[in-house]
Design a protein around this motif. Structure first.
Motif, PDB file in Angstrom:
ATOM      1  N   GLY A  74       0.835  -1.203   0.000  1.00  0.00           N
ATOM      2  CA  GLY A  74       0.000   0.000   0.000  1.00  0.00           C
ATOM      3  C   GLY A  74       0.859   1.237   0.000  1.00  0.00           C
ATOM      4  O   GLY A  74       1.581   1.489   0.962  1.00  0.00           O
ATOM      5  N   LEU A  75       0.779   2.017  -1.078  1.00  0.00           N
ATOM      6  CA  LEU A  75       1.588   3.231  -1.191  1.00  0.00           C
ATOM      7  C   LEU A  75       0.716   4.441  -1.506  1.00  0.00           C
ATOM      8  O   LEU A  75       1.096   5.333  -2.265  1.00  0.00           O
ATOM      9  N   GLY A  76      -0.476   4.460  -0.899  1.00  0.00           N
ATOM     10  CA  GLY A  76      -1.323   5.634  -1.008  1.00  0.00           C
ATOM     11  C   GLY A  76      -0.806   6.740  -0.107  1.00  0.00           C
ATOM     12  O   GLY A  76       0.356   6.740   0.300  1.00  0.00           O
ATOM     13  N   ARG A  77      -1.674   7.672   0.239  1.00  0.00           N
ATOM     14  CA  ARG A  77      -1.235   8.828   1.020  1.00  0.00           C
ATOM     15  C   ARG A  77      -0.610   8.418   2.349  1.00  0.00           C
ATOM     16  O   ARG A  77       0.494   8.832   2.681  1.00  0.00           O
ATOM     17  N   LEU A  78      -1.303   7.563   3.111  1.00  0.00           N
ATOM     18  CA  LEU A  78      -0.768   7.119   4.391  1.00  0.00           C
ATOM     19  C   LEU A  78       0.334   6.088   4.200  1.00  0.00           C
ATOM     20  O   LEU A  78       1.351   6.118   4.905  1.00  0.00           O
ATOM     21  N   GLY A  79       0.154   5.182   3.243  1.00  0.00           N
ATOM     22  CA  GLY A  79       1.170   4.166   3.006  1.00  0.00           C
ATOM     23  C   GLY A  79       2.510   4.756   2.641  1.00  0.00           C
ATOM     24  O   GLY A  79       3.566   4.292   3.105  1.00  0.00           O
ATOM     25  N   LYS A  80       2.499   5.799   1.836  1.00  0.00           N
ATOM     26  CA  LYS A  80       3.765   6.432   1.452  1.00  0.00           C
ATOM     27  C   LYS A  80       4.436   7.093   2.653  1.00  0.00           C
ATOM     28  O   LYS A  80       5.666   7.072   2.794  1.00  0.00           O
ATOM     29  N   GLN A  81       3.624   7.675   3.555  1.00  0.00           N
ATOM     30  CA  GLN A  81       4.185   8.277   4.765  1.00  0.00           C
ATOM     31  C   GLN A  81       4.811   7.199   5.650  1.00  0.00           C
ATOM     32  O   GLN A  81       5.904   7.365   6.186  1.00  0.00           O
ATOM     33  N   HIS A  82       4.102   6.086   5.813  1.00  0.00           N
ATOM     34  CA  HIS A  82       4.660   4.962   6.572  1.00  0.00           C
ATOM     35  C   HIS A  82       5.962   4.490   5.935  1.00  0.00           C
ATOM     36  O   HIS A  82       6.950   4.220   6.632  1.00  0.00           O
ATOM     37  N   ALA A  83       5.962   4.349   4.620  1.00  0.00           N
ATOM     38  CA  ALA A  83       7.145   3.860   3.924  1.00  0.00           C
ATOM     39  C   ALA A  83       8.337   4.797   4.133  1.00  0.00           C
ATOM     40  O   ALA A  83       9.461   4.344   4.380  1.00  0.00           O
ATOM     41  N   GLU A  84       8.094   6.089   4.064  1.00  0.00           N
ATOM     42  CA  GLU A  84       9.170   7.057   4.273  1.00  0.00           C
ATOM     43  C   GLU A  84       9.705   6.983   5.701  1.00  0.00           C
ATOM     44  O   GLU A  84      10.918   7.058   5.935  1.00  0.00           O
ATOM     45  N   ASN A  85       8.795   6.828   6.667  1.00  0.00           N
ATOM     46  CA  ASN A  85       9.239   6.673   8.054  1.00  0.00           C
ATOM     47  C   ASN A  85      10.107   5.429   8.216  1.00  0.00           C
ATOM     48  O   ASN A  85      11.177   5.471   8.844  1.00  0.00           O
ATOM     49  N   LEU A  86       9.648   4.309   7.663  1.00  0.00           N
ATOM     50  CA  LEU A  86      10.394   3.062   7.784  1.00  0.00           C
ATOM     51  C   LEU A  86      11.757   3.153   7.101  1.00  0.00           C
ATOM     52  O   LEU A  86      12.749   2.574   7.575  1.00  0.00           O
ATOM     53  N   ALA A  87      11.804   3.865   6.001  1.00  0.00           N
ATOM     54  CA  ALA A  87      13.050   3.953   5.232  1.00  0.00           C
ATOM     55  C   ALA A  87      14.071   4.887   5.874  1.00  0.00           C
ATOM     56  O   ALA A  87      15.286   4.627   5.799  1.00  0.00           O
ATOM     57  N   PHE A  88      13.624   5.950   6.537  1.00  0.00           N
ATOM     58  CA  PHE A  88      14.566   6.994   6.941  1.00  0.00           C
ATOM     59  C   PHE A  88      14.503   7.416   8.411  1.00  0.00           C
ATOM     60  O   PHE A  88      15.432   8.048   8.898  1.00  0.00           O
ATOM     61  N   ARG A  89      13.428   7.082   9.125  1.00  0.00           N
ATOM     62  CA  ARG A  89      13.248   7.687  10.450  1.00  0.00           C
ATOM     63  C   ARG A  89      13.155   6.686  11.601  1.00  0.00           C
ATOM     64  O   ARG A  89      13.119   7.107  12.745  1.00  0.00           O
ATOM     65  N   ILE A  90      13.105   5.414  11.314  1.00  0.00           N
ATOM     66  CA  ILE A  90      12.930   4.414  12.368  1.00  0.00           C
ATOM     67  C   ILE A  90      14.253   3.689  12.592  1.00  0.00           C
ATOM     68  O   ILE A  90      14.755   3.001  11.695  1.00  0.00           O
ATOM     69  N   PRO A  91      14.851   3.815  13.785  1.00  0.00           N
ATOM     70  CA  PRO A  91      16.122   3.135  14.060  1.00  0.00           C
ATOM     71  C   PRO A  91      15.998   1.621  13.915  1.00  0.00           C
ATOM     72  O   PRO A  91      14.957   1.038  14.220  1.00  0.00           O
ATOM     73  N   HIS A  92      17.069   1.005  13.442  1.00  0.00           N
ATOM     74  CA  HIS A  92      17.178  -0.453  13.337  1.00  0.00           C
ATOM     75  C   HIS A  92      16.128  -1.054  12.407  1.00  0.00           C
ATOM     76  O   HIS A  92      15.704  -2.200  12.576  1.00  0.00           O
ATOM     77  N   CYS A  93      15.704  -0.274  11.438  1.00  0.00           N
ATOM     78  CA  CYS A  93      14.708  -0.722  10.460  1.00  0.00           C
ATOM     79  C   CYS A  93      15.233  -0.479   9.055  1.00  0.00           C
ATOM     80  O   CYS A  93      15.857   0.553   8.784  1.00  0.00           O
ATOM     81  N   GLU A  94      14.978  -1.431   8.159  1.00  0.00           N
ATOM     82  CA  GLU A  94      15.354  -1.270   6.753  1.00  0.00           C
ATOM     83  C   GLU A  94      14.140  -1.567   5.880  1.00  0.00           C
ATOM     84  O   GLU A  94      13.596  -2.678   5.925  1.00  0.00           O
TER      85      GLU A  94
END
Length: 346
Positions: free
Chosen positions: A10-30
């Motif tokens: 899911g890469l809609g409005r919320l999904g894209k925000q989640h994806a960006e958080n997971l990619a760049f803002r969440i420690p120990h997450c890839e």
């Protein structure tokens, strides 16, 4: 410390925000894989963020053995099936709310989660991770307002998004006003009051846009709930808020009360001019709950790494869905509904 490799669907409005958080803002997450049925969304994210794996079919992503966890941000109607598929494939799972659009399928998900007790499952009730709502919970638990006996919740989306809301409401994946929007407030009520809903009376309709009536949904709706401990609540949800995105909660106790978000202010600026004192309001849920979305994702990753379970459980998803579905049923039938707390084994 090792990293948790996550695939998101899911890469809609919320999904894209989640994806960006997971990619760049969440420690120990890839963020290792992304999936969307819309190929252009997948290509855009891969090119911008250099994501190793991309998919347009969810089942294909579940074959990726490099992944540790699946993050579900697809439309609501897909949540139940995708949760069960991911658990069966051996993944930890985070799912956006609601757990499901129908009570029976939500109970099936609970059974699947319980059958895979070695996996972390978390549901996206992000307001529980908002600093203001968390602080209110601490004060209630500490007894600062005595025994909580009444809750009032406003959940109002901006009027400028009305056309997109209508398109979503007609998609058969929204579940309607109470399951899509009010479910956050109903979950908060259960959390703050420490009890389940007993009786529901819900009303509403299409006022500015009659198309909602044709869809058997409400542009604006209100529900009154009596809880099992005799506490009560009033829940207003709407899609026609002229001043922006307005989320407000008040909890009244025997010795005091707490209000959260009375003015949905964007910042601390107050402009004084010939029109009076003016404060800008937030324009959507991504702006208002930016911190909460990050915090809930961080908690999910930490639970996986630390081998523990989150405070938000699958039962919270089932009971919030149960209560929201009772609101939907009351609205559609125009009747007082007994919330079916014990009608299904949970």
């Amino acid at each position: 410390m090792k990293k948790v490799k996550v695939g998101i669907v899911g890469l809609g409005r919320l999904g894209k925000q989640h994806a960006e958080n997971l990619a760049f803002r969440i420690p120990h997450c890839e963020l290792t894989a992304v999936c969307s049925v819309i190929e252009d969304e997948v290509k855009e994210v891969q090119e911008r963020w250099n994501i190793p794996y991309t998919y347009t079919t969810y089942e294909d992503m579940l074959q990726n053995k490099e992944l540790n966890a699946i993050f579900i941000a697809s439309p609501s109607g897909f949540h139940c099936k995708q949760i069960q598929q991911a658990l069966a494939a051996g993944f930890h799972v985070f799912s956006e709310k609601p757990l499901g659009l129908y009570l029976e399928e939500a109970v099936e998900v609970q059974e699947a989660v319980e059958a895979h007790s070695d996996k972390v499952f978390m549901l996206g009730f992000m307001r529980r991770y908002d600093k203001s709502y968390m602080a209110a919970k601490e004060k209630i638990d500490r007894g600062d307002i005595g025994k909580p006996i009444f809750i009032r919740c406003y959940g109002l989306d901006p009027a400028v998004k009305m056309d997109s809301f209508l398109k979503f409401a007609g998609s058969n994946y929204s579940g309607g006003l109470f399951l899509d929007m009010a479910i956050h407030d109903l979950d908060l009520a259960r959390w703050y009051l420490g009890t389940e809903g007993k009786e529901v009376w819900a009303i509403g309709g299409g006022y500015e846009r009659k198309e909602f009536d044709e869809l058997k949904d409400a542009e604006t709706g209100a529900a009154m709930v009596r809880f099992e401990n005799n506490a009560s609540g009033v829940f207003l949800a709407g899609r026609n808020c002229a001043h922006g995105y307005h989320i407000e909660t008040e909890i009244i106790g025997t010795k005091g009360s707490i209000r959260i978000g009375t003015v949905p202010e964007r910042n601390q600026i107050v402009l004084f001019n010939e029109n009076g004192a003016i404060q800008e309001c937030v324009d959507g849920f991504l702006e208002r709950f930016e911190q909460a979305y990050r915090s809930e994702a961080e908690e999910f990753i930490n639970c996986i790494l630390e081998g523990r379970k989150p405070a938000v459980t699958v039962r919270d998803g089932v009971e919030s869905t149960r209560l929201a579905y009772s609101c939907k049923e009351s609205f559609e039938k125009g009747e007082l509904i007994q919330n079916r707390t014990n009608s299904l084994t949970v």
